[in-house]
Scaffold this motif. Structure first.
Motif, PDB file in Angstrom:
ATOM      1  N   PRO A  72      -7.399  -2.822   0.393  1.00 56.01           N
ATOM      2  CA  PRO A  72      -7.295  -2.286   0.278  1.00 56.01           C
ATOM      3  C   PRO A  72      -9.043  -1.115  -0.773  1.00 56.01           C
ATOM      4  O   PRO A  72      -9.126  -0.278  -0.899  1.00 56.01           O
ATOM      5  CB  PRO A  72      -6.401  -1.782   0.448  1.00 56.01           C
ATOM      6  CG  PRO A  72      -5.759  -3.060  -0.982  1.00 56.01           C
ATOM      7  CD  PRO A  72      -5.886  -3.971   0.575  1.00 56.01           C
ATOM      8  N   MET A 103      -5.723   1.683   2.425  1.00 56.28           N
ATOM      9  CA  MET A 103      -4.488   1.450   2.991  1.00 56.28           C
ATOM     10  C   MET A 103      -4.367   1.581   4.680  1.00 56.28           C
ATOM     11  O   MET A 103      -3.882   0.537   5.338  1.00 56.28           O
ATOM     12  CB  MET A 103      -3.795   2.794   3.000  1.00 56.28           C
ATOM     13  CG  MET A 103      -2.464   2.374   3.096  1.00 56.28           C
ATOM     14  SD  MET A 103      -1.243   3.914   3.214  1.00 56.28           S
ATOM     15  CE  MET A 103      -1.596   5.251   4.356  1.00 56.28           C
ATOM     16  N   VAL A 119       0.655  -1.107   0.064  1.00 54.50           N
ATOM     17  CA  VAL A 119       0.237   0.237  -0.006  1.00 54.50           C
ATOM     18  C   VAL A 119       0.371   1.292   0.163  1.00 54.50           C
ATOM     19  O   VAL A 119       0.518   2.656   0.013  1.00 54.50           O
ATOM     20  CB  VAL A 119      -0.669  -0.194   1.326  1.00 54.50           C
ATOM     21  CG1 VAL A 119      -2.203  -1.311   0.486  1.00 54.50           C
ATOM     22  CG2 VAL A 119      -0.088   0.179   2.840  1.00 54.50           C
TER      23      VAL A 119
END
Length: 526
Positions: free
Chosen positions: A405, A457, A275
């Motif tokens: 995510p 994230m 991320v």
């Protein structure tokens, strides 16, 4: 000097794992590569790397670890040169596949030479150098790649490998002694085929699951095939006298829990690496070079861990250091999960050194402690097993942290008022949303996309942090408190069949004494 020679080989492979990401947009335009071809330019390397790890370990044990290491470096350099000269996507995919095969020869052998060449007193330091160099190569890739692309064409990112490989191969030939076990068994071709099929199918299924969707029939079919092949491999290995996948090594409690720790921290590591680059580039607005530079505090923490690891192990034993490393990793990720829209890079720069230090303590200590338990005759097979478990942990991390995510991003993205043709790509990724927002002149969409990505994230970092903390508790409760580098023969209880009796003979070559295992009783001792 010998350790530095092997570390250079590891640096080349670590560097190449990320350098391609920088050049992918440029080479996709110049080679007219479709989206699917771009995926395979990246994935061909990973799939072949996973497929060849186990046979590579046995190959090095039988025919010579230095010879196999130099062969892998030579193949890597030749494949890099072919990648530089590629005139179409198909040629580049083939070159990347050859590079993955070569990397599978280099990585286990760079670790296997440690128990075979270095005396016990130097093994932990040598392993620390190897692990650190491999990890440093990860952010070094975007930094060097970004600099090259500012002045040269996309092929320069592969051409830079050639002098590095030549230097590493020459150093290995001149400075690294040969080690082998001529009496090691021949490669079990059916087992090698099962390992290649199972690991490549697992890696492919995880990669494509994030792109095609987990409901696509090909993804569960690949994962089911991977489970079938790997189950068959385990059954075959348990019956074999000299298996390629030597699961008997896991009977030794310290080796087993070191392997578990390496696998678990690889999952958490993927959480951060999955991320952060997109956060730097899409939300903070940096380029690939800037992303690599912003990862350097993590490398600083890892370098500190490489210097402190050995004295800490002498004082607290591997269990204490690995537990502390996992706890530090979890704490850093939980701090990262508190990132808010107005924090910028400052907050990330505070927790990244802790993240790097925790990773270093776990990876260096667990790998070194596991290698200390390997007799030289098992160095290639044992290091191949460790690398395979890391690869499986990484694949599981990709699976877990690929879907999370994306789900968090889509749940927070506001596409109200957008026409369908614009809303669909915007929901696909934050990069696509930025492109749509720029085309439509819609800053509100860009702000929503950045906030949505930040939400996804922080979910990943939160879950990865909790996983690392739970892993710390598990290792503290179950891993034996003994140090493999302690006096040989110390400790009660029988030695598992995978490792030699202290001072006893081993078929295929001499073996240094190994500390007797405390058995499963020690796993719950404080």
């Amino acid at each position: 000097m010998t350790a530095s020679t092997v570390a250079l080989s590891a640096l080349v492979i670590g560097f190449d794992t990320t350098v391609l990401n920088v050049a992918l947009p440029d080479l996709a335009r110049q080679l007219a590569a479709s989206t699917g071809q771009q995926q395979w330019i990246v994935d061909a390397y990973t799939v072949l790397f996973a497929a060849a790890l186990l046979p590579a370990g046995l190959l090095g044990d039988r025919f010579g670890r230095r010879r196999t290491l130099v062969l892998g470096l030579g193949l890597f350099g030749a494949a890099s040169l072919l990648g530089t000269l590629a005139s179409g996507p198909g040629q580049l995919i083939a070159a990347r596949a050859a590079m993955g095969l070569a990397a599978a020869l280099v990585m286990p052998m760079s670790m296997a030479v440690v128990p075979a060449v270095f005396p016990p007193a130097e093994q932990r330091r040598a392993t620390a150098l190897l692990t650190t160099m491999t990890a440093i190569g990860v952010p070094l890739g975007p930094i060097v790649g970004g600099l090259l692309l500012r002045h040269y064409w996309w092929g320069s990112i592969f051409l830079i490998n050639v002098p590095l490989v030549l230097l590493a191969a020459a150093a290995c030939l001149l400075l690294l002694p040969e080690s082998a076990d001529p009496a090691s068994p021949r490669i079990d071709l059916p087992a090698a085929a099962l390992a290649a099929t199972g690991l490549s199918a697992l890696t492919w299924g995880v990669i494509e699951g994030g792109d095609l969707g987990w409901g696509d029939a090909r993804v569960p079919a690949a994962l089911a095939g991977a489970v079938l092949a790997l189950t068959w491999l385990v059954r075959r290995s348990r019956r074999a006298e000299h298996p390629m996948l030597d699961l008997r090594l896991l009977a030794e409690p310290v080796f087993r829990w070191c392997a578990i720790a390496v696998t678990l921290v690889s999952v958490a590591l993927l959480g951060g690496f999955f991320v952060l680059p997109a956060y730097f580039q899409s939300v903070l607005g940096t380029d690939a070079l800037g992303s690599g530079l912003r990862l350097m505090p993590m490398m600083g923490g890892l370098l500190v861990a490489s210097r402190l690891g050995e004295p800490l192990v002498r004082r607290f034993a591997p269990r204490g250091v690995i537990t502390a490393g996992l706890a530090l990793t979890g704490l850093a990720l939980l701090l990262g999960s508190r990132t808010s829209a107005g924090d910028g890079y400052g907050w990330t720069a505070l927790w990244l050194p802790l993240f790097g230090a925790g990773l270093g303590l776990v990876l260096i200590t667990a790998t070194a402690s596991a290698l200390l338990l390997l007799p030289p005759a098992k160095a290639g097979v044992g290091s191949g097993l460790l690398q395979t478990l890391r690869q499986v942990g990484g694949a599981l991390g990709v699976a877990a942290f690929g879907a999370l995510p994306a789900a968090g991003y889509r749940s927070r993205l506001d596409t109200a008022g957008l026409p369908g043709p614009a809303a669909q790509p915007a929901r696909g990724s934050v990069t696509a949303a930025d492109t749509v927002a720029e085309r439509l002149g819609d800053p509100a969409l860009a702000a929503s996309a950045h906030g949505a990505y930040l939400h996804g994230m922080t979910l990943v970092l939160l879950v990865a942090g909790i996983l690392a903390l739970l892993s710390a508790v598990l290792v503290a409760a179950r891993m034996p408190g003994t140090d493999p580098a302690a006096a040989p023969g110390a400790g009660p209880g029988p030695v598992p069949a995978a490792l030699p009796e202290p001072g006893g003979p081993v078929p295929g070559g001499p073996v240094r004494p190994v500390a007797a295992a405390a058995g499963d009783r020690g796993e719950s001792s404080a």
